[in-house]
Design an enzyme around this catalytic site. Structure first.
Site, mmCIF file in Angstrom:
data_model
loop_
_atom_site.group_PDB
_atom_site.id
_atom_site.type_symbol
_atom_site.label_atom_id
_atom_site.label_comp_id
_atom_site.label_asym_id
_atom_site.label_seq_id
_atom_site.Cartn_x
_atom_site.Cartn_y
_atom_site.Cartn_z
ATOM 1 N N GLU B 179 3.270 6.153 4.709
ATOM 2 C CA GLU B 179 4.121 5.215 3.981
ATOM 3 C C GLU B 179 4.440 5.825 2.616
ATOM 4 O O GLU B 179 3.549 6.253 1.890
ATOM 5 C CB GLU B 179 3.392 3.868 3.831
ATOM 6 C CG GLU B 179 4.278 2.810 3.221
ATOM 7 C CD GLU B 179 3.747 1.391 3.428
ATOM 8 O OE1 GLU B 179 2.991 1.175 4.399
ATOM 9 O OE2 GLU B 179 4.085 0.514 2.612
ATOM 10 N N ASN B 222 -2.002 -0.697 3.312
ATOM 11 C CA ASN B 222 -1.588 -1.577 4.407
ATOM 12 C C ASN B 222 -2.384 -1.112 5.617
ATOM 13 O O ASN B 222 -1.974 -0.225 6.349
ATOM 14 C CB ASN B 222 -0.082 -1.491 4.644
ATOM 15 C CG ASN B 222 0.695 -2.047 3.466
ATOM 16 O OD1 ASN B 222 0.320 -3.057 2.877
ATOM 17 N ND2 ASN B 222 1.769 -1.377 3.094
ATOM 18 N N GLU B 303 1.926 -8.854 0.033
ATOM 19 C CA GLU B 303 2.902 -8.318 0.991
ATOM 20 C C GLU B 303 2.424 -8.475 2.436
ATOM 21 O O GLU B 303 2.519 -7.545 3.244
ATOM 22 C CB GLU B 303 3.189 -6.840 0.686
ATOM 23 C CG GLU B 303 3.825 -6.641 -0.673
ATOM 24 C CD GLU B 303 4.170 -5.173 -0.964
ATOM 25 O OE1 GLU B 303 5.220 -4.942 -1.565
ATOM 26 O OE2 GLU B 303 3.391 -4.287 -0.582
ATOM 27 N N ASP B 377 6.130 -2.094 -10.256
ATOM 28 C CA ASP B 377 5.737 -1.242 -9.126
ATOM 29 C C ASP B 377 6.218 0.196 -9.293
ATOM 30 O O ASP B 377 7.138 0.606 -8.587
ATOM 31 C CB ASP B 377 6.283 -1.830 -7.824
ATOM 32 C CG ASP B 377 5.688 -1.146 -6.598
ATOM 33 O OD1 ASP B 377 4.704 -0.418 -6.737
ATOM 34 O OD2 ASP B 377 6.224 -1.356 -5.496
ATOM 35 N N GLU B 405 8.056 7.435 -4.892
ATOM 36 C CA GLU B 405 8.728 6.360 -4.159
ATOM 37 C C GLU B 405 10.033 5.930 -4.824
ATOM 38 O O GLU B 405 11.019 5.673 -4.136
ATOM 39 C CB GLU B 405 7.784 5.153 -4.038
ATOM 40 C CG GLU B 405 8.416 3.964 -3.336
ATOM 41 C CD GLU B 405 7.451 2.803 -3.113
ATOM 42 O OE1 GLU B 405 6.258 2.929 -3.460
ATOM 43 O OE2 GLU B 405 7.907 1.768 -2.578
ATOM 44 N N HIS B 533 13.950 -1.684 -10.724
ATOM 45 C CA HIS B 533 14.147 -2.294 -9.412
ATOM 46 C C HIS B 533 15.620 -2.378 -9.030
ATOM 47 O O HIS B 533 16.062 -3.334 -8.377
ATOM 48 C CB HIS B 533 13.515 -3.693 -9.394
ATOM 49 C CG HIS B 533 12.932 -4.066 -8.057
ATOM 50 N ND1 HIS B 533 13.689 -4.262 -6.937
ATOM 51 C CD2 HIS B 533 11.648 -4.256 -7.658
ATOM 52 C CE1 HIS B 533 12.914 -4.581 -5.922
ATOM 53 N NE2 HIS B 533 11.664 -4.578 -6.326
ATOM 54 N N TRP B 554 12.681 -9.838 -4.708
ATOM 55 C CA TRP B 554 12.911 -8.514 -4.131
ATOM 56 C C TRP B 554 14.325 -8.024 -4.435
ATOM 57 O O TRP B 554 14.680 -6.913 -4.086
ATOM 58 C CB TRP B 554 12.719 -8.540 -2.596
ATOM 59 C CG TRP B 554 11.300 -8.719 -2.164
ATOM 60 C CD1 TRP B 554 10.192 -8.731 -2.973
ATOM 61 C CD2 TRP B 554 10.819 -8.898 -0.827
ATOM 62 N NE1 TRP B 554 9.058 -8.921 -2.218
ATOM 63 C CE2 TRP B 554 9.411 -9.023 -0.899
ATOM 64 C CE3 TRP B 554 11.439 -8.975 0.415
ATOM 65 C CZ2 TRP B 554 8.612 -9.224 0.235
ATOM 66 C CZ3 TRP B 554 10.652 -9.163 1.540
ATOM 67 C CH2 TRP B 554 9.243 -9.293 1.449
#
Lengths: 715, 715
Positions: B179, B222, B303, B377, B405, B533, B554
């Site tokens: 991921e 996760n 999440e 994040d 990311e 974001h 989001w």
């Protein structure tokens, strides 16, 4: 392409020269570490001094000869390869010249001739070809000759391929995973393309070209239509550009429903004019980006893939629509005969024949029907597919599986040349004795000008390309047979071992022994006597003869039919009569348990547990002994390999040793699970010489593996 | 582990010695090809002859000194490394001896001291440590000194880490995908384990140990509970065994619902005694296989991950249950503060603080709360997380993201040391001036004995480990800062460049210049002034400020709040007052647009388009100019890189060149898409100096990328 990529393999030879130096600094090593990246293209200095000097004298100057006599990217690639190769092998790069010479019809488009002649400065070596690609093949032929330490005297000669299209089929998905891939993930980095051309692409092309492979299907037959969008086609074009100097044409899989998915149409009906126009425009677009595009490989109406039958059209109508779109550009369609009907057939082995044979003569001139070697699915042993010889008006492409879906992934040592030779040499009797599958495939039996053979690739991102250090032998064997199907498995094993490990007979003897015994060992410990489809669901790794809860023709019990009386699928005239799909001379042999080769006995017959085989032992006893023999054989390799420790580099030695240990464990698992399961029906004890199982049947039934490589369920 | 694996990197130095020879045979190369596998551990011969001779004289004999004075696998690893390293760098391997010496309290458990002394045969170099791992760190410290061509005179000295647990967090899934991984797939070949130990595992451990990293969390936050089954734990144990000599302890992610999924229980309620017993037994089992197991990293109630809140329990109750199970064995729990509530909060940036601050003092003694550097994040720029300084009774672990990311994956050059330094040096004012985040994390501010820092790894199966040839600089920088957070970004960039490319100032100058400018360039062309974001959904690659159709928090529009008046999220007291979560001295600065650093202005304030910034230009004009500057900066690197062509090997040169070309294109894409989008609200023209967009806003809105690496949607 990039010099960087090229030298990435080529430069390794400097490590050879310094091995001695390295030994001064490091803890003692049995041999230099080797990560396997160079495959069989290892240009380490020849150990045989006399031979090296001989070659040095003869190969100091090399002349490339073509009718054109002009430079090209392919000529440049040939030159780089011979320079790097001989510099490594002989310690000195040759002088290379290019000159014009006559056509030689005997060489065809891709053949080459190696020879010598006197020049002003002494003896010259010559490589002649009608097209530049022949020079490159000649270079690799010459290098192989030197790498395998063949005498100079036997170098001169000619070679040309027996089959025109020699393809690798990659079952690579656009997300980077590889269906039935056991060596990491896809070589194609779609996101980085077209900007970044990984030097590995060039090394892939070199490896393919060294075998004479001239085509690559980049994408999975379970196809994603996205690859036909412009977003991806520019990436495809970049790969094609990297491969082009190496004589490799790119093919793609075409999802039959692409006109709907990416074309915005409501139907994919091949009779619909908008659909036909869409494919025509798509073909035009592809050729504008990839002028030498090879064509489409299609899996249709099989295992959920869309196809023409959804619109009431035949396979031929579907294939011909695509073929019409490609024809103006010289492209072909490879239409797979591996079909699974929605409903369960009386005998799954009969389905492709039943669907395709009636279509013989209905396919367009640029369509191949691509047929797997056997009628089920790449089992460790199958009879040849009954379609071979049965469709004389259609060129058939032979599909082989290099990746070991049913033979232990990249964990088990299993050399597949014997599998493929068995198929190629099978006599279909379609036009009398000598109508071998090989002659069907190379077009000579039925007079087809075009011919094709495809191997489902076992390559991936693993550093050594194929996972198991011995698995590259299968890539090698496929390529060599595609070029010359008359080569023996033993010859191929010997070549590969010499090029990959050593010319030392203390090495070549044991390794070729393991290679040549391996397929039969896998058959023995997993599915002897023509048993098939006994493997676990989904991932196909390990035994599960008990599975009976899937669609009927996906269940092992459907195939082995074990009962109190005996074992095996009755495909004789008293059963499904799949044997009857073969030519009468073959049908008679397969259909009669007394004549049927024992290695296929349970494929064609339901045999009583107490039936006597040729050995005089009962079916049950022989079954048990074969399972045991498979285990014993792996143990023999373990011993043989251990004895090689002083002669093999540490990295590959450790890797193979670890895998053999696991293969032995897996062989016992197969033996014990299958015998305990079948014993419920035979109700007989294990014969002498067969070890007691390590667990109970319930233990084996309870085994559940997770994330076995290559399974589509992983992602 | 295996000598093969070790020498796999180590042996490369022989290529250096033969580079000249290679040039005789091959087409001329700018420099040797280099595939980047060796990372910064390149032991090529020192080019500076005088320095090399100096070091040869001083480092001919090396003495390892520990209180025990006895051999161990760690001592052996240290010895192999120094022998191979100096043999490569100096052309001669040292003689290495091991002897007993006194404890040195100043060195702690992991520190080392380098020095010299007179011996019978002349001068000796000494590496002293209290534990064997210190010797290995000392070896790498010595090698770094030589690799970066530091004078011998400055070698003597001591070093010890500032933070106790220095971890890589791998977001690796058991199916091999990663991921947010951009460098191929997982390094851990779970199917081949425990039988086959890839030599690459050893090279991974060497690379980590060379930086002083001492822990690795193998699995994704996760989490899949399967990794806690025995099937996987024996594989984990094998990896732990490979890493152990290198001082690296293994940690795993614990799925909170594991007692249900693999334990057969009906609940995972931390108050349930069967659940508690299950975790206790599981911990016992793990430690029986991995005696030095580090502990669990947990993402819970975030999440979609399961957690204690499902049972009405707090994060502390959940964490403490796991901590109790690990405590008898010395393990710890790292409990992540990155939580997403099921319902949309008034300000997402406030959530972790609101949930965790009240729990300060409620966590067991072996629990860390692991907090990301910023409250959202891993954006290109965030203020430091308000939890730092706000939980004095709880040791906080700092979580940084090495994998890019939100900064262009492995396509964009973005050196992250400046991001991390910015956070570490931020003053929380929790205990007055000088209460930096670094002092919170290293435990010194609140007197915690244990301390931890974690970086989300950017490693994968790509040959060069991290994808972009410059991305390994981030792995390097994280490790170096984890060891010593006082190091400057410039010092780290200089070290890495020297070790990875060259000590030639014609190389180090331009490359360190690119590295140090890169983060700000990415901020400029993507999210300047504290914008955040704005990225595309799911894959997070490229701009999508227009997205407004997801769950509110989001959506990019939730974060930038562009309207006719202005731009930015009002987190001042007149808005969400997220600024109020900081200590008063900080809250005052962040909460006041006149005092707020401009680089965070739009994070904390909604600013009018025509507001004047410190430059005298309007918000709109400055915004546009920053976007343009980001593009221009990338173009400067392209020029600088092109000029390096004669000094960089072909393989890495071509790779970086291709990626810079793409980064420039992407930078324009970000600039054009964002400015066209914001222009709808500002209704003002682009100021002079800003290029016209290459497309329309609709063009950019229509961009749809497929299979962008690292996105969980791919699989």
């Amino acid at each position: 392409m990039t010099r960087g990529g090229f030298s990435c393999l080529g430069l390794r030879r400097d490590r050879a020269a310094l091995a001695l130096l390295a030994l001064l600094f490091l803890a003692p090593l049995a041999a230099r570490a080797d990560d396997g990246y160079r495959l069989w293209l290892r240009y380490d200095r020849l150990a045989d001094d006399a031979l090296r000097r001989n070659y040095q004298a003869a190969a100091g100057r090399i002349v490339f000869i073509t009718p054109a006599g002009t430079a090209s990217p392919t000529v440049a690639a040939a030159r780089r390869e011979i320079e790097a190769g001989l510099a490594g092998l002989l310690g000195r790069a040759p002088q290379v010249a290019l000159e014009q010479g006559p056509q030689n019809a005997a060489l065809g488009d891709e053949g080459y001739s190696l020879g010598f002649r006197r020049g002003s400065g002494g003896r010259l070596m010559t490589i002649a070809a009608n097209r530049d690609i022949g020079l490159l093949y000649g270079v690799f032929g010459l290098l192989r000759h030197v790498q395998t330490q063949q005498p100079l005297a036997s170098l001169a000669g000619t070679s040309r391929p027996g089959i025109r299209r020699r393809l690798l089929d990659h079952w690579d998905n656009l997300n980077g995973t590889v269906e039935r891939g056991y060596a990491g993930f896809s070589l194609w980095d779609w996101f980085a393309l077209p900007d970044y051309r990984d030097p590995r692409y060039t090394d892939y092309a070199r490896a393919c070209a060294s075998l004479g492979l001239n085509g690559t299907v980049l994408t999975n037959v379970n196809a994603n239509a996205l690859v036909l969008t412009r977003e991806y086609l520019v990436k495809v074009a970049m790969l094609a550009g990297v491969f082009r100097p190496y004589g490799i044409r790119v093919y793609l899989t075409a999802r039959f429903s692409a006109p709907i998915q990416i074309g915005g149409l409501k139907t994919a009906d091949p009779a619909d004019s908008a659909v036909r126009a869409w494919w025509k425009a798509k073909a035009d677009e592809i050729y504008s980006l990839v002028p030498d595009f090879g064509g489409f490989l299609v899996k249709a109406n099989s295992e959920g893939q869309p196809g023409p039958q959804e619109y009431g059209r035949t396979h031929a109508e579907g294939a011909n629509m695509l073929a019409d779109a490609l024809a103006p550009h010289g492209g072909v369609v490879l239409w797979r005969a591996f079909v699974y009907d929605q409903k369960v057939p009386d005998d799954r082995a009969k389905q492709a024949f039943n669907e395709f044979r009636p279509l013989d003569g209905r396919f367009g001139p640029n369509v191949f029907v691509q047929v797997k070697n056997g009628p089920i699915d790449f089992m460790p042993r199958e009879p040849f597919h009954p379609l071979f010889g049965a469709m004389p008006r259609t060129p058939l492409a032979l599909e082989l599986q290099i990746t070991q879906e049913y033979l232990g992934g990249a964990v088990h040592l299993a050399f597949l040349a014997p599998v493929w030779k068995e198929c190629l040499e099978s006599d279909t009797w379609a036009a009398g004795a000598g109508s071998t599958v090989a002659r069907v495939i190379d077009g000579s039996l039925d007079g087809h000008a075009d011919s094709a053979i495809a191997g489902v690739a076992n390559t991936g991102t693993d550093r050594n390309w194929c996972g198991h250090p011995f698995a590259a032998a299968n890539w090698y064997a496929f390529g060599r047979l595609a070029w010359d199907h008359s080569l023996s498995a033993a010859r191929i094993a010997d070549e590969w071992t010499r090029m990959t490990f050593s010319n030392d007979p203390r090495v070549t003897g044991p390794i070729t022994g393991m290679l040549l015994a391996s397929r039969e060992a896998v058959v023995d410990y997993s599915m002897p006597f023509g048993l098939h489809h006994l493997m676990a669901t989904d991932h196909h790794y390990g035994p599960a003869p008990w599975v009976d809860n899937l669609r009927a023709d996906w269940n092992p019990v459907y195939y082995h039919r074990a009962d109190a009386e005996g074992l095996g699928f009755d495909r004789s005239p008293s059963g499904s009569n799949a044997a009857g799909q073969y030519a009468p001379q073959v049908a008679q042999v397969f259909g009669d348990p007394a004549q049927c080769p024992e290695q296929l006995l349970l494929w064609f017959h339901h045999v009583r547990w107490d039936a006597r085989l040729r050995s005089g032992r009962t079916m049950w006893d022989e079954l048990c002994l074969h399972y045991q023999n498979g285990v014993d054989e792996v143990r023999r390799w373990m011993k043989a390999w251990d004895a090689l420790e002083p002669l093999i580099d540490r990295e590959r030695f450790d890797h193979v040793k670890a895998l053999l240990r696991r293969q032995e464990r897996d062989a016992r698992w197969w033996r014990d699970a299958c015998l305990l399961y079948f014993q419920q029906f035979s109700r007989q004890p294990l014969p002498a010489g067969v070890e007691l199982p390590g667990g109970t049947l319930d233990d084996y039934r309870a085994v559940e593996l997770h994330f076995v490589p290559g399974s589509p369920k992983n992602w």
